[in-house]
Design a protein around this motif. Structure first.
Motif, PDB file in Angstrom:
ATOM      1  N   ILE A   4       0.986  -1.107  -0.013  1.00 56.49           N
ATOM      2  CA  ILE A   4      -0.067  -0.025   0.024  1.00 56.49           C
ATOM      3  C   ILE A   4       0.857   1.355   0.102  1.00 56.49           C
ATOM      4  O   ILE A   4       0.511   2.191  -0.586  1.00 56.49           O
ATOM      5  N   LEU A   5       1.996   1.135   0.757  1.00 53.23           N
ATOM      6  CA  LEU A   5       2.744   2.407   0.772  1.00 53.23           C
ATOM      7  C   LEU A   5       3.431   2.637  -0.622  1.00 53.23           C
ATOM      8  O   LEU A   5       3.632   3.580  -1.119  1.00 53.23           O
ATOM      9  N   TYR A   6       3.869   1.314  -1.220  1.00 52.56           N
ATOM     10  CA  TYR A   6       4.278   1.452  -2.425  1.00 52.56           C
ATOM     11  C   TYR A   6       3.246   2.099  -3.595  1.00 52.56           C
ATOM     12  O   TYR A   6       3.656   3.168  -4.629  1.00 52.56           O
ATOM     13  N   ASP A   7       2.210   1.493  -3.599  1.00 50.73           N
ATOM     14  CA  ASP A   7       1.065   2.138  -4.593  1.00 50.73           C
ATOM     15  C   ASP A   7       1.013   3.821  -4.250  1.00 50.73           C
ATOM     16  O   ASP A   7       0.959   4.505  -5.188  1.00 50.73           O
ATOM     17  N   HIS A   8       0.979   4.063  -3.044  1.00 50.00           N
ATOM     18  CA  HIS A   8       0.656   5.679  -2.722  1.00 50.00           C
ATOM     19  C   HIS A   8       1.745   6.387  -3.152  1.00 50.00           C
ATOM     20  O   HIS A   8       1.766   7.454  -3.619  1.00 50.00           O
ATOM     21  N   THR A   9       2.972   5.662  -2.971  1.00 50.07           N
ATOM     22  CA  THR A   9       4.230   6.286  -3.368  1.00 50.07           C
ATOM     23  C   THR A   9       4.350   6.574  -4.790  1.00 50.07           C
ATOM     24  O   THR A   9       4.648   7.732  -5.573  1.00 50.07           O
ATOM     25  N   VAL A 264       3.096  10.937   4.176  1.00 56.85           N
ATOM     26  CA  VAL A 264       4.411  10.803   3.788  1.00 56.85           C
ATOM     27  C   VAL A 264       4.826  10.690   2.385  1.00 56.85           C
ATOM     28  O   VAL A 264       5.877  11.340   1.809  1.00 56.85           O
ATOM     29  N   PRO A 265       4.091   9.718   1.697  1.00 56.64           N
ATOM     30  CA  PRO A 265       4.372   9.772   0.173  1.00 56.64           C
ATOM     31  C   PRO A 265       4.542  10.946  -0.579  1.00 56.64           C
ATOM     32  O   PRO A 265       5.086  11.532  -1.388  1.00 56.64           O
ATOM     33  N   TYR A 294       9.423   4.731   2.820  1.00 62.03           N
ATOM     34  CA  TYR A 294       9.413   3.457   3.870  1.00 62.03           C
ATOM     35  C   TYR A 294      10.245   3.562   5.106  1.00 62.03           C
ATOM     36  O   TYR A 294       9.794   3.541   6.058  1.00 62.03           O
ATOM     37  N   PHE A 295      11.415   4.203   4.786  1.00 62.98           N
ATOM     38  CA  PHE A 295      12.378   4.650   5.838  1.00 62.98           C
ATOM     39  C   PHE A 295      11.795   5.846   6.814  1.00 62.98           C
ATOM     40  O   PHE A 295      11.951   5.549   8.124  1.00 62.98           O
ATOM     41  N   ILE A 296      11.137   6.832   6.251  1.00 61.47           N
ATOM     42  CA  ILE A 296      10.888   8.076   7.086  1.00 61.47           C
ATOM     43  C   ILE A 296       9.524   7.309   7.720  1.00 61.47           C
ATOM     44  O   ILE A 296       9.427   7.712   8.938  1.00 61.47           O
ATOM     45  N   THR A 297       8.684   6.596   7.014  1.00 62.41           N
ATOM     46  CA  THR A 297       7.463   6.237   7.727  1.00 62.41           C
ATOM     47  C   THR A 297       7.936   5.275   9.105  1.00 62.41           C
ATOM     48  O   THR A 297       7.346   5.391  10.179  1.00 62.41           O
ATOM     49  N   SER A 298       8.641   4.332   8.717  1.00 64.56           N
ATOM     50  CA  SER A 298       9.366   3.394   9.791  1.00 64.56           C
ATOM     51  C   SER A 298       9.795   4.132  10.852  1.00 64.56           C
ATOM     52  O   SER A 298       9.621   3.863  12.034  1.00 64.56           O
TER      53      SER A 298
END
Length: 315
Positions: A4-9, A264-265, A294-298
């Protein structure tokens, strides 16, 4: 969650889905419902009040806290006019985060069904199928229902599938050989090719599903493959590689990830465009953007769970 993170990015950075939405995004979202149902099933007695308290503590309260916290920054970043009454209305009616709202209502409904039906599978099946039919009827109007009730009704059926699978998992596991896993994977790939060839819509928000037979078969195959893959990795990779630990940690903290997966994205995409790294057909930049996201969200998620875990329902 990573999907989902990848899709939004990809959407925020490029302005579109480069990888077709139907190939993986719907599956990633549906997996949350299916796994919720999988975890609902216990061989011991189901305690209704305990489950309701858990939903309140770990999903409902965090929903209100996070949607309130991100409401103003979200409106500002998107350049929307800030009307406090509209923001409050969106949060109260469960429209500030459609997926979490649908999950809340679906888990409350399924818990109540388990309690009323006394966990009898025949009654549970009838009610769950009824929820799917009702969601199909409501989806014809494409209206914005309070607390995403049409999505929640559909989610009840998916939760039921996960519950049913876990109930019969031991029996399935005995007959589900590596050969059957491979055949299931081939069938899943064939279904995805068929969906692409037919230009089939399988969206769950708004609900636009052209073929429910294909949709349910897609959902079942994907999640069965996912669960068996996880069990295989758990059984055969004893040293728990860093990648598996990272994936596991992300999944365990996915609620906070989800609330951050829009902001974030968007901010990372804006920053990359600002420093002259706008997307111009070079897909490697999407990968770089995702790694950054991914890094920032983590890091933000870790800080929240480390310093203010109370707002997530964790102690």
């Amino acid at each position: 969650m990573m999907a989902i993170l990848y899709d939004h990015t990809e959407i925020y950075y490029t302005g579109d889905n480069i990888i077709p939405y139907h190939l993986y995004v719907t599956n990633a979202l549906i997996a949350f419902y299916f796994i919720s149902g999988y975890l609902f099933y216990k061989e011991s007695t189901f305690y209704y009040q305990r489950k309701i308290k858990s939903i309140l503590k770990t999903i409902i309260i965090p929903y209100f806290i996070f949607t309130c916290l991100i409401a103003l920054p979200k409106a500002w970043v998107h350049g929307n006019d800030i009307h406090l009454s509209d923001i409050v209305k969106g949060i109260v009616l469960g429209q500030a985060s459609w997926f979490v709202a649908a999950l809340i209502v679906a888990e409350l409904m399924f818990s109540t069904l388990l309690y009323i039906c006394k966990e009898k599978i025949a009654y549970l099946s009838a009610f769950s199928i009824g929820c799917l039919v009702l969601s199909m009827i409501l989806s014809f109007h494409q209206a914005s229902y309070p607390w995403q009730i049409s999505n929640a009704l559909q989610a009840v059926f998916i939760i039921y599938l996960g519950y049913l699978y876990h109930m019969f998992e031991k029996t399935i596991y005995h007959v589900y050989s590596q050969r059957m896993f491979f055949l299931s994977f081939l069938l899943f790939v064939f279904i995805k090719i068929y969906e692409s060839y037919k230009g089939m819509n399988l969206y769950i928000n708004p609900i636009v599903i052209d073929n429910y037979v294909v949709f349910i078969l897609d959902v079942c195959l994907f999640n069965i493959l996912l669960i068996h893959l996880c069990k295989y990795l758990e059984k055969n990779i004893h040293d728990q590689s860093h990648l598996l630990k990272m994936i596991s940690w992300t999944g365990a903290h996915s609620l906070v990830y989800y609330f951050l997966c829009g902001g974030v994205p968007l901010l990372v995409s804006m920053a990359m465009k600002k420093i002259s790294y706008a997307y111009e057909g070079q897909y490697v930049y999407v990968i770089i953007a995702f790694i950054s996201v991914y890094f920032i969200t983590s890091v933000i998620t870790w800080m929240i769970y480390r310093y203010i875990p109370q707002i997530t329902g964790k102690r």
